[in-house]
Design a protein around this motif. Sequence first.
Motif, PDB file in Angstrom:
ATOM      1  N   LEU B 225      -2.140 -16.391  26.967  1.00 18.05           N
ATOM      2  CA  LEU B 225      -3.133 -15.714  27.798  1.00 18.05           C
ATOM      3  C   LEU B 225      -2.668 -15.618  29.248  1.00 18.05           C
ATOM      4  CD1 LEU B 225      -5.799 -14.557  26.891  1.00 18.05           C
ATOM      5  CD2 LEU B 225      -6.948 -16.615  27.707  1.00 18.05           C
ATOM      6  N   SER B 226      -1.903 -16.616  29.690  1.00 19.94           N
ATOM      7  CA  SER B 226      -1.438 -16.621  31.075  1.00 19.94           C
ATOM      8  C   SER B 226      -0.391 -15.534  31.303  1.00 19.94           C
ATOM      9  CB  SER B 226      -0.842 -17.989  31.430  1.00 19.94           C
ATOM     10  OG  SER B 226       0.484 -18.091  30.942  1.00 19.94           O
ATOM     11  N   LEU B 227       0.254 -15.088  30.232  1.00 22.74           N
ATOM     12  CA  LEU B 227       1.274 -14.041  30.355  1.00 22.74           C
ATOM     13  C   LEU B 227       0.672 -12.646  30.231  1.00 22.74           C
ATOM     14  CD1 LEU B 227       4.001 -15.729  28.134  1.00 22.74           C
ATOM     15  CD2 LEU B 227       4.153 -15.364  30.596  1.00 22.74           C
ATOM     16  N   ASP B 228      -0.568 -12.603  29.731  1.00 21.45           N
ATOM     17  CA  ASP B 228      -1.231 -11.324  29.534  1.00 21.45           C
ATOM     18  C   ASP B 228      -1.730 -10.774  30.868  1.00 21.45           C
ATOM     19  OD1 ASP B 228      -2.890  -9.384  27.792  1.00 21.45           O
ATOM     20  OD2 ASP B 228      -4.358 -10.286  29.124  1.00 21.45           O
ATOM     21  N   PRO B 229      -1.484  -9.488  31.149  1.00 21.25           N
ATOM     22  CA  PRO B 229      -1.898  -8.949  32.454  1.00 21.25           C
ATOM     23  C   PRO B 229      -3.395  -8.632  32.498  1.00 21.25           C
ATOM     24  CG  PRO B 229      -0.787  -7.249  31.190  1.00 21.25           C
ATOM     25  CD  PRO B 229      -0.765  -8.495  30.336  1.00 21.25           C
ATOM     26  N   ASP B 230      -4.232  -9.576  32.144  1.00 15.13           N
ATOM     27  CA  ASP B 230      -5.689  -9.425  32.209  1.00 15.13           C
ATOM     28  C   ASP B 230      -6.186  -8.157  31.511  1.00 15.13           C
ATOM     29  OD1 ASP B 230      -5.750 -11.782  33.600  1.00 15.13           O
ATOM     30  OD2 ASP B 230      -5.701 -10.811  35.560  1.00 15.13           O
ATOM     31  N   THR B 231      -5.680  -7.938  30.315  1.00 14.59           N
ATOM     32  CA  THR B 231      -6.050  -6.740  29.559  1.00 14.59           C
ATOM     33  C   THR B 231      -7.557  -6.630  29.351  1.00 14.59           C
ATOM     34  OG1 THR B 231      -3.984  -7.087  28.364  1.00 14.59           O
ATOM     35  CG2 THR B 231      -5.477  -5.429  27.483  1.00 14.59           C
ATOM     36  N   TYR B 232      -8.151  -7.739  28.972  1.00 11.97           N
ATOM     37  CA  TYR B 232      -9.583  -7.700  28.648  1.00 11.97           C
ATOM     38  C   TYR B 232     -10.431  -7.332  29.863  1.00 11.97           C
ATOM     39  CZ  TYR B 232     -14.152  -9.075  26.894  1.00 11.97           C
ATOM     40  OH  TYR B 232     -15.477  -9.074  26.538  1.00 11.97           O
ATOM     41  N   GLU B 233     -10.071  -7.884  31.017  1.00 13.49           N
ATOM     42  CA  GLU B 233     -10.807  -7.533  32.238  1.00 13.49           C
ATOM     43  C   GLU B 233     -10.742  -6.036  32.480  1.00 13.49           C
ATOM     44  OE1 GLU B 233      -9.087 -10.254  31.919  1.00 13.49           O
ATOM     45  OE2 GLU B 233      -9.743 -11.855  33.266  1.00 13.49           O
ATOM     46  N   GLY B 234      -9.549  -5.468  32.259  1.00  7.62           N
ATOM     47  CA  GLY B 234      -9.363  -4.028  32.454  1.00  7.62           C
ATOM     48  C   GLY B 234     -10.265  -3.226  31.533  1.00  7.62           C
ATOM     49  N   ILE B 235     -10.310  -3.627  30.271  1.00  6.95           N
ATOM     50  CA  ILE B 235     -11.134  -2.913  29.299  1.00  6.95           C
ATOM     51  C   ILE B 235     -12.603  -3.026  29.668  1.00  6.95           C
ATOM     52  CG2 ILE B 235     -11.911  -2.912  26.889  1.00  6.95           C
ATOM     53  CD1 ILE B 235      -9.032  -3.751  26.137  1.00  6.95           C
ATOM     54  N   LYS B 236     -13.005  -4.233  30.066  1.00  6.64           N
ATOM     55  CA  LYS B 236     -14.413  -4.431  30.422  1.00  6.64           C
ATOM     56  C   LYS B 236     -14.809  -3.566  31.616  1.00  6.64           C
ATOM     57  CE  LYS B 236     -17.477  -7.636  30.145  1.00  6.64           C
ATOM     58  NZ  LYS B 236     -18.253  -8.861  30.300  1.00  6.64           N
ATOM     59  N   ARG B 237     -13.852  -3.410  32.516  1.00  3.98           N
ATOM     60  CA  ARG B 237     -14.147  -2.633  33.710  1.00  3.98           C
ATOM     61  C   ARG B 237     -14.218  -1.141  33.399  1.00  3.98           C
ATOM     62  NH1 ARG B 237      -9.848  -3.693  38.127  1.00  3.98           N
ATOM     63  NH2 ARG B 237      -8.686  -2.579  36.541  1.00  3.98           N
ATOM     64  N   ASP B 238     -13.355  -0.681  32.489  1.00  3.93           N
ATOM     65  CA  ASP B 238     -13.241   0.762  32.251  1.00  3.93           C
ATOM     66  C   ASP B 238     -14.171   1.306  31.179  1.00  3.93           C
ATOM     67  OD1 ASP B 238     -11.259   0.922  34.107  1.00  3.93           O
ATOM     68  OD2 ASP B 238      -9.619   0.762  32.664  1.00  3.93           O
ATOM     69  N   ALA B 239     -14.372   0.534  30.131  1.00  5.22           N
ATOM     70  CA  ALA B 239     -15.044   1.104  28.965  1.00  5.22           C
ATOM     71  C   ALA B 239     -16.565   1.122  29.128  1.00  5.22           C
ATOM     72  CB  ALA B 239     -14.664   0.322  27.720  1.00  5.22           C
ATOM     73  N   LEU B 240     -17.189   2.161  28.562  1.00  4.09           N
ATOM     74  CA  LEU B 240     -18.649   2.238  28.580  1.00  4.09           C
ATOM     75  C   LEU B 240     -19.207   1.114  27.722  1.00  4.09           C
ATOM     76  CD1 LEU B 240     -19.557   5.997  28.208  1.00  4.09           C
ATOM     77  CD2 LEU B 240     -19.056   4.679  30.249  1.00  4.09           C
ATOM     78  N   ASP B 241     -18.553   0.880  26.607  1.00 10.25           N
ATOM     79  CA  ASP B 241     -18.964  -0.175  25.701  1.00 10.25           C
ATOM     80  C   ASP B 241     -17.699  -0.861  25.180  1.00 10.25           C
ATOM     81  OD1 ASP B 241     -19.775  -1.753  23.599  1.00 10.25           O
ATOM     82  OD2 ASP B 241     -21.231  -0.310  22.827  1.00 10.25           O
ATOM     83  N   PRO B 242     -17.333  -1.991  25.792  1.00  8.60           N
ATOM     84  CA  PRO B 242     -16.071  -2.648  25.438  1.00  8.60           C
ATOM     85  C   PRO B 242     -15.962  -2.950  23.944  1.00  8.60           C
ATOM     86  CG  PRO B 242     -17.075  -3.716  27.335  1.00  8.60           C
ATOM     87  CD  PRO B 242     -18.065  -2.727  26.831  1.00  8.60           C
ATOM     88  N   TYR B 243     -17.080  -3.260  23.313  1.00 10.65           N
ATOM     89  CA  TYR B 243     -17.048  -3.561  21.877  1.00 10.65           C
ATOM     90  C   TYR B 243     -16.490  -2.372  21.093  1.00 10.65           C
ATOM     91  CZ  TYR B 243     -18.647  -4.445  17.109  1.00 10.65           C
ATOM     92  OH  TYR B 243     -18.690  -4.597  15.755  1.00 10.65           O
ATOM     93  N   LEU B 244     -17.020  -1.179  21.383  1.00 11.79           N
ATOM     94  CA  LEU B 244     -16.576   0.027  20.674  1.00 11.79           C
ATOM     95  C   LEU B 244     -15.126   0.359  21.009  1.00 11.79           C
ATOM     96  CD1 LEU B 244     -19.702   2.340  21.104  1.00 11.79           C
ATOM     97  CD2 LEU B 244     -19.039   1.015  19.089  1.00 11.79           C
ATOM     98  N   PHE B 245     -14.778   0.190  22.265  1.00 11.55           N
ATOM     99  CA  PHE B 245     -13.421   0.520  22.695  1.00 11.55           C
ATOM    100  C   PHE B 245     -12.395  -0.368  21.984  1.00 11.55           C
ATOM    101  CE2 PHE B 245      -9.657   0.337  25.259  1.00 11.55           C
ATOM    102  CZ  PHE B 245      -9.513   1.632  25.736  1.00 11.55           C
TER     103      PHE B 245
END
Lengths: 206, 260
Positions: B225-245
């Motif tokens: 997780l420490s090597l991941d470039p905060d992918t989940y934060e990005g998705i949460k910020r961009d997507a209308l509904d992160p679950y669907l995305f």
Amino acid sequence: MKERFVLMKRVVFLLFVCCLFFSTSAWAASGPTAEIEKVVDSVMKVLNRTDLDYAAKREKVSGMVQKFINIDSISQRTLGVHWKRASPEQQDRFSWLFVQILENIYLNRIEDYSGGTVDYLSERVKGDKAIVDTVFVSEKVEIPVQYKMVQQQGVWQIYDVVIENVSLVRNYRSSYGSIVSSEGLEGLFAKLESKLAEPAGSGKKE
Amino acid sequence: MRSALKLALLIALLVFCSLPAYAAETEAKQSTVKTDDFDAAFDDDFDDFDDEFSDSPRPLISDPLEGWNRGVFWVNDKFYFYLAKPIVRVYRVVPRPVRTSVGNFFSNLATPVRAVNALLQLKIKDTGTELGRFLVNTTVGLAGFFDPAKSELGWEKKQEDFGQTLGYYGVGTGWYLVLPVFGPSSVRDGVGLVGDYFVVDPLSYADLTDAEYFGIKSFEYVNSLSLDPDTYEGIKRDALDPYLFIRAAYVQHRLAKINK
């Protein structure tokens, strides 16, 4: 009489060669890969500048990408079956909102793309459609990015971006389709609008 | 605890066996013939161009457990932001090259998972690549902390798992499933995950107490997780509904891997 005929033939041939030459050179100058290179280069030039901070880069890149995207095609394909059922006003409204959403997403990624380079791997053209395969390489990541393009009035424009095998259009179609099914088009618009109203990303990341 | 998980594998397999009939139908169209032919590959990449305006666009995946899945998704979200992320933030004081090496070490240790699954899919060359990588990286790469097989010899890692093996043999995705901690999955890939973890993974055979085993797994998780470039934060910020995305992205990603 015979001589004239030979001359005619030569002129026609010469014209033909000229046409061929000009058309291929014109094609090469605005081929799919060339279009991608244009947009990527112009954006990368800004992103790789070290004298600009996040906000300044964001401002400079904003609007740069839009003209390379086929907004109509990308909006239609994203709404898919719901596009046909929407009124012209709703279609326009969706396109208008969606372009802003796409641009925001792109701008939010600026930090990730800074300091990287893009390699062009291959170009496949068939009729009015083309696929350009590239890979984005930076110190931290290596991401395959595929651009799908369509040619309209002689201009190649992007209608889908496939990142690590995930098609942007397919993803949004699936997500937005679910939202429209449960909340209707107006529900989707409300969600898009509230997303756009959120403050822009700070760009603060690891 | 681990025996309980093995029991879970059995139960999941039973549930799973009752699903392929349904799943095979939804995926029939996607399991296109693999070919190097240019036109076919091209058409394959454009397969959805005309399809998407049809009146009944096929869904990417069937998700009858959406209510339950969203619940697990919510729990995972809290877990991520309130437990995993704070730990990762502290852990990131460790220099990146060190964390990369730790990641290499765990990845090297998991070679059997990739090699066995490549072999099960009769990808003989990939199996050889994985075994070769293991030999080189374990010796020259100092117990796997470095990856000279890739950097010096250009032998790329072959990401294979049991979920892909099942897919290779025509087993459909099955229902979408959000797993605690692991996140997006499907019935098929969930079974695959349990298989990889408890049947093939050498760590499950090591003489470790449960506490030691989960300690090591947690460390591996935090490190990756420490090597991941905060992918989940990005998705949460961009997507209308992160679950669907995430659901749509997961399905496409897996399909591409299986068709490779």
